[in-house]
Design an enzyme around this catalytic site. Sequence first.
Site, PDB file in Angstrom:
ATOM      1  N   GLU A  40       0.848  -1.185   0.000  1.00 47.18           N
ATOM      2  CA  GLU A  40       0.000   0.000   0.000  1.00 47.18           C
ATOM      3  C   GLU A  40       0.891   1.244   0.000  1.00 47.18           C
ATOM      4  OE1 GLU A  40      -3.663   1.839   2.699  1.00 47.18           O
ATOM      5  OE2 GLU A  40      -2.108   0.659   3.675  1.00 47.18           O
ATOM      6  N   LYS A 114      -9.739   1.465  -2.355  1.00 47.33           N
ATOM      7  CA  LYS A 114      -9.938   0.948  -1.003  1.00 47.33           C
ATOM      8  C   LYS A 114     -11.331   1.316  -0.473  1.00 47.33           C
ATOM      9  CE  LYS A 114      -7.639   1.239   3.541  1.00 47.33           C
ATOM     10  NZ  LYS A 114      -6.500   1.891   4.245  1.00 47.33           N
ATOM     11  N   CYS A 155      -5.146  -3.147   2.858  1.00 44.10           N
ATOM     12  CA  CYS A 155      -4.883  -2.890   4.262  1.00 44.10           C
ATOM     13  C   CYS A 155      -6.100  -3.065   5.176  1.00 44.10           C
ATOM     14  CB  CYS A 155      -4.274  -1.498   4.418  1.00 44.10           C
ATOM     15  SG  CYS A 155      -3.395  -1.247   6.000  1.00 44.10           S
TER      16      CYS A 155
END
Length: 276
Positions: A40, A114, A155
């Site tokens: 990330e 995300k 994440c």
Amino acid sequence: MRAALFQMTSGIDPAANADAIVDAVSEAKEGGADVLFTPEMAGYLDRDRTRAAQLVTTEGDNIVLTRVREAAAKAGIWVHLGSLACASDREDGRWSNRSFMIEDSGTIRARYDKIHLFDVDLATGGSWRESAVYAPGEDVVAVDTPWARMGLSVCYDLRFPDLYRALSDAGATVLLVPAAFTVPTGDAHWHILLRARAIEAGAFVIACAQTGQHADGRITYGHSLVIDPWGDVICDLGQTSGLQLVDIDMDRVADVRSRVPAIANRRRIAETVTLA
């Protein structure tokens, strides 16, 4: 599939980060890798949002994305850029935390923004609002590659198993979880959650992570992992930055799913809960 995991300590200079990734592309190709995976925020990692605002660009103007696409095409290797901060034309001015799957021709095969953003009020009285800077994605994305269908996430998504159920329901047999985990949460939850996602889905998990002391002062956990569908860790990079090659036998998915047919046995759960 031969995977190359590039565990990074990304800084606040996009050009320097681009240099590091381009070098890793060459090293991965020399090692016979089919795909290079990065963490990330591979192109720029900075918690100083005022400073970051001077350097975060649109996708089309992103120096890291441009150079990595060129390097992938030159080397003839696929690259998964774990994520980049990308500016947009949104009215509220928020950015996207965007993951890219790049083909060996340099073409972008898939993008994923995300979905889950980390917003928290701390016991100390402070707070962190990822959603103040980034807009959440809306689409669940799986991408076909020559080796497997891969499910994309980033994440904090790791804590939301419904996303991975949707990806495995869509046929993903490799789940990608690039990250920049903190040390306390990494110590407590990183290995446990990643192994759980692999076991639940009967899929490989490839989680490439940031590590070490960064230029903005933060410290990340490292421990980039490859986990097989049984939940066994077959690669753990510890806390050292650098490249690691890992051979992945995709036949392992069918083997594990035949022994524990959780995917085949799944039932759709009603959204309404009956209280007794």
